[in-house]
Design a protein around this motif. Structure first.
Motif: not given
Length: 326
Positions: A125-134
């Motif tokens: 929830n508190k982590i940026n989606i683009s960072l997770l995709l990366l």
């Protein structure tokens, strides 16, 4: 081989008695597996698997572009589309060692699955989606680079050793004959490709679509069977309460990733550690995915190469997540 057969027989006998003794757990696992297949896997995977197979069958894609097409289709459509396409290509052409080497990196979770299931877990929830995709897809291309370079090094060593052997033991006449033979093979391949392009207009579309439809439906039913089996196994593993929670949840994830991801998300550990574990399990893909891939293209799946590629992907994913997520 005999020891492995005995071990597998023992495992299946234990599973059979477990199902007989605890039918309620088997029932719940089957329902979970069927729901996962019918409402998540089938709607997202069937159109992509069918259309990508038709494209590969009809259009004469050049060898230089086939790798890009299969990698992109595998990454964007999700497992086991990459395995399906590699098996289809090797079935209709000469088996390609490089494609079989990179198969584990083409059999990964699609962005749709990541966004609609994995990243909906509370730990993200508190982590940026683009960072997770990366964190999910950057390791794929890093590992692809490593495996392609490794395969090229192996290929370069083999011709070099053959050339030394030929120079020491072969006459100029035999070398010339070998060179002419290679040229003729290459010319025949080029002629075949030209004939495919010329005959493109006379392709029997309805026959090809019908064949690919039947093959895709068969593959989807196989996937459903494997998903149900491993959902039951995962459900039984989670019921073994004397095993520590972390190991139990990791074992569930190794067997089948959707249940494993759900169980790990509910653990009481730091959010970052939880996110890294989920990304690692997602990178491995589960034994269920391996069995699905074997069921679709048995003769083109090298289990040792597949598992080594997946382990490499897991290691690079963990390192990437550690760096980017802290």
């Amino acid at each position: 081989m005999k020891k492995l057969n005995k071990l597998l027989l023992a495992v299946f006998v234990v599973l059979l008695f477990t199902v007989i003794i605890t039918p309620h757990d088997a029932f719940n696992g089957t329902i979970l597996g069927l729901k996962l297949w019918a409402f998540t896997v089938l709607p997202g995977l069937f159109p992509a698997a069918l259309l990508s197979s038709i494209v590969l069958r009809i259009f004469p894609i050049k060898k230089s572009f086939i790798y890009s097409y299969i990698i992109l289709a595998g990454v964007l459509c999700g497992f086991p589309v990459g395995g399906i396409l590699i098996a289809a290509y090797c079935r209709n052409n000469k088996p390609d060692p490089l494609l079989m080497r990179i198969m584990p990196l083409c059999n990964i979770s699609s962005p749709s699955f990541m966004l609609n299931y994995v990243f909906t877990m509370s730990c993200f929830n508190k982590i940026n989606i683009s960072l997770l995709l990366l964190c999910t897809y950057l390791p794929v291309f890093i590992c692809l680079g490593i495996l392609i370079v490794y395969e090229k090094l192996i290929d370069n060593k083999c011709p070099a050793s053959q050339a030394i052997f030929m120079s020491d033991n072969s006459s100029p006449a035999s070398q010339a004959a070998s060179t002419n033979k290679k040229k003729n093979i290459k010319k025949d391949q080029e002629n075949t490709n030209m004939e495919n392009i010329k005959n493109h207009a006379s392709i029997n579309w309805s026959s090809i679509i019908d064949e690919e439809m039947g093959r895709t439906v068969k593959n989807m039913l196989k996937l459903g069977g494997y998903i149900v089996i491993f959902s039951c196994i995962s459900n039984y593993i989670y019921s073994i309460y004397f095993i520590p929670e972390l190991y139990r949840n990791l074992a569930c994830g190794i067997a089948e990733i959707t249940n494993g991801i759900f169980y790990i998300n509910n653990m009481h550990i730091p959010v970052t550690n939880k996110a890294i574990l989920i990304l690692a399990i997602n990178a491995f893909g589960g034994i269920s995915t391996l069995m699905q891939t074997i069921g679709i293209g048995r003769e083109y799946v090298h289990i040792k190469k597949y598992l080594s590629g997946k382990i490499l992907y897991v290691i690079v994913t963990i390192l990437t997540a550690k760096i980017l997520l802290g």
